[in-house]
Design an enzyme around this catalytic site. Structure first.
Site, short mmCIF file in Angstrom:
data_model
loop_
_atom_site.label_atom_id
_atom_site.label_comp_id
_atom_site.label_asym_id
_atom_site.label_seq_id
_atom_site.Cartn_x
_atom_site.Cartn_y
_atom_site.Cartn_z
N GLY A 14 0.78 -1.24 0.00
CA GLY A 14 0.00 0.00 0.00
C GLY A 14 0.81 1.28 0.00
O GLY A 14 0.29 2.34 0.34
N SER A 15 2.08 1.21 -0.44
CA SER A 15 2.89 2.44 -0.40
C SER A 15 2.39 3.46 -1.44
O SER A 15 2.39 4.67 -1.16
CB SER A 15 4.38 2.13 -0.61
OG SER A 15 4.62 1.73 -1.93
N ASN A 16 1.95 2.99 -2.59
CA ASN A 16 1.40 3.93 -3.58
C ASN A 16 0.10 4.54 -3.07
O ASN A 16 -0.12 5.74 -3.19
CB ASN A 16 1.17 3.23 -4.92
CG ASN A 16 2.44 3.13 -5.74
OD1 ASN A 16 2.92 4.12 -6.28
ND2 ASN A 16 3.01 1.95 -5.79
N LEU A 87 -4.34 -7.11 -7.11
CA LEU A 87 -3.95 -8.33 -7.81
C LEU A 87 -5.09 -9.16 -8.40
O LEU A 87 -4.85 -10.19 -9.02
CB LEU A 87 -3.07 -9.20 -6.90
CG LEU A 87 -1.76 -8.51 -6.48
CD1 LEU A 87 -0.90 -9.43 -5.63
CD2 LEU A 87 -0.97 -8.00 -7.67
N ILE A 90 -9.76 -7.27 -13.20
CA ILE A 90 -10.96 -6.44 -13.11
C ILE A 90 -12.04 -7.04 -14.01
O ILE A 90 -11.83 -7.21 -15.21
CB ILE A 90 -10.65 -4.98 -13.52
CG1 ILE A 90 -9.52 -4.40 -12.65
CG2 ILE A 90 -11.89 -4.10 -13.44
CD1 ILE A 90 -9.80 -4.38 -11.15
N ASN A 104 -4.20 1.88 -13.98
CA ASN A 104 -3.33 0.97 -13.25
C ASN A 104 -1.90 1.44 -13.37
O ASN A 104 -1.54 2.11 -14.34
CB ASN A 104 -3.46 -0.44 -13.86
CG ASN A 104 -2.57 -1.46 -13.17
OD1 ASN A 104 -2.52 -1.51 -11.93
ND2 ASN A 104 -1.87 -2.27 -13.94
N HIS A 106 1.98 -0.13 -13.49
CA HIS A 106 2.71 -1.39 -13.68
C HIS A 106 4.20 -1.12 -13.52
O HIS A 106 4.71 -0.15 -14.09
CB HIS A 106 2.40 -1.97 -15.07
CG HIS A 106 2.97 -3.33 -15.26
ND1 HIS A 106 2.38 -4.46 -14.74
CD2 HIS A 106 4.13 -3.73 -15.85
CE1 HIS A 106 3.14 -5.51 -15.03
NE2 HIS A 106 4.20 -5.10 -15.70
C1 GAR Z 1 3.77 -1.54 -7.29
O1 GAR Z 1 5.12 -1.61 -7.64
C2 GAR Z 1 2.89 -1.71 -8.52
O2 GAR Z 1 3.46 -1.20 -9.68
C3 GAR Z 1 2.81 -3.22 -8.60
O3 GAR Z 1 2.65 -3.64 -7.27
C4 GAR Z 1 3.38 -2.74 -6.43
C5 GAR Z 1 2.48 -2.34 -5.28
O4 GAR Z 1 3.21 -1.66 -4.33
N1 GAR Z 1 1.72 -3.61 -9.43
C6 GAR Z 1 1.78 -4.67 -10.23
O5 GAR Z 1 2.75 -5.41 -10.30
C7 GAR Z 1 0.54 -4.89 -11.08
N2 GAR Z 1 0.81 -5.82 -12.13
P1 GAR Z 1 2.50 -0.91 -3.12
O6 GAR Z 1 1.50 -1.90 -2.52
O7 GAR Z 1 3.61 -0.57 -2.18
O8 GAR Z 1 1.83 0.30 -3.68
#
Ligand code: GAR
Length: 190
Positions: A14-16, A87, A90, A104, A106
């Site tokens: 969940g950092s983003n 994950l 959708i 999204n 990526h």
């Molecule tokens: C992020 O790096 C995002 O790009 C990736 O999961 C991570 C989530 O990090 N998403 C994918 O790989 C989607 N295919 P977060 O939970 O710290 O935000």
């Protein structure tokens, strides 16, 4: 201007999501109004509680059974959906209800290293294994095909000699934190 409501969908660290919540705190016309996760252990639940944002814990069965998620989003007046490390695929019903209103992020330069099974550290491992000299981030609209929606934004970083999946993951995460909120804001201004 009418308030626009965002739902963030996240499954992991969940950092983003945390950065996006911080960015739109007290924004003039954009509000994070709902958090959806399929992971009961996701840090985002704690964050939602601390920030006073409603959250919904879903599971595969509920997520793919119609029309519960769409109704939930409508109940919260959601205009725009942001996937941040979410994950589950959708479902088509959701894509149709929010046509061009789901984006999204990526952790690689699509169309390379995308598709089924390509998430998180697996992406960085594949990039290193392929001997790529650069990687980066892609922000794109979500359509029925995983990681194939129209690309909105990309930013690159170098893959150094001796780079590991973990170090690359950190570099890419920094790029994500730097850009995702601004791109969301641009998309919502359109
Ligand atoms: C992020 O790096 C995002 O790009 C990736 O999961 C991570 C989530 O990090 N998403 C994918 O790989 C989607 N295919 P977060 O939970 O710290 O935000």
């Amino acid at each position: 201007m009418n308030l626009k409501h965002i739902a963030i969908f996240a499954s992991g660290q969940g950092s983003n999501a945390a950065k996006i919540i911080e960015h739109f705190n007290h924004h003039a016309f954009i509000k994070i109004s709902l958090i959806v996760t399929n992971n009961p252990k996701a840090k985002i639940i704690e964050l939602a509680q601390q920030s006073g944002i409603p959250f919904h814990l879903t599971n595969k069965e509920e997520f793919f059974s119609e029309p519960s998620i769409v109704s939930l989003l409508q109940y919260h007046q959601i205009n725009f959906i942001v996937l941040a490390g979410f994950l589950l695929k959708i479902p088509a019903s959701l894509i149709q209800a929010y046509s061009n209103q789901i984006i999204n992020i990526h952790p690689a330069l699509l169309p390379k290293f995308g598709g089924k099974g390509m998430y998180g550290i697996h992406v960085h491992e594949a990039v290193i294994k392929a001997g790529e000299k650069e990687s980066g981030i892609t922000i794109h609209y979500v359509n029925e095909e995983v990681d194939k929606g129209n690309i909105i934004f990309q930013e690159k970083c170098n893959v150094e000699v001796g780079e590991t999946a973990e170090s690359l993951s950190q570099k890419v995460r920094e790029l994500e934190h730097m850009h995702y909120s601004n791109i969301i804001e641009q998309c919502m201004a359109q």
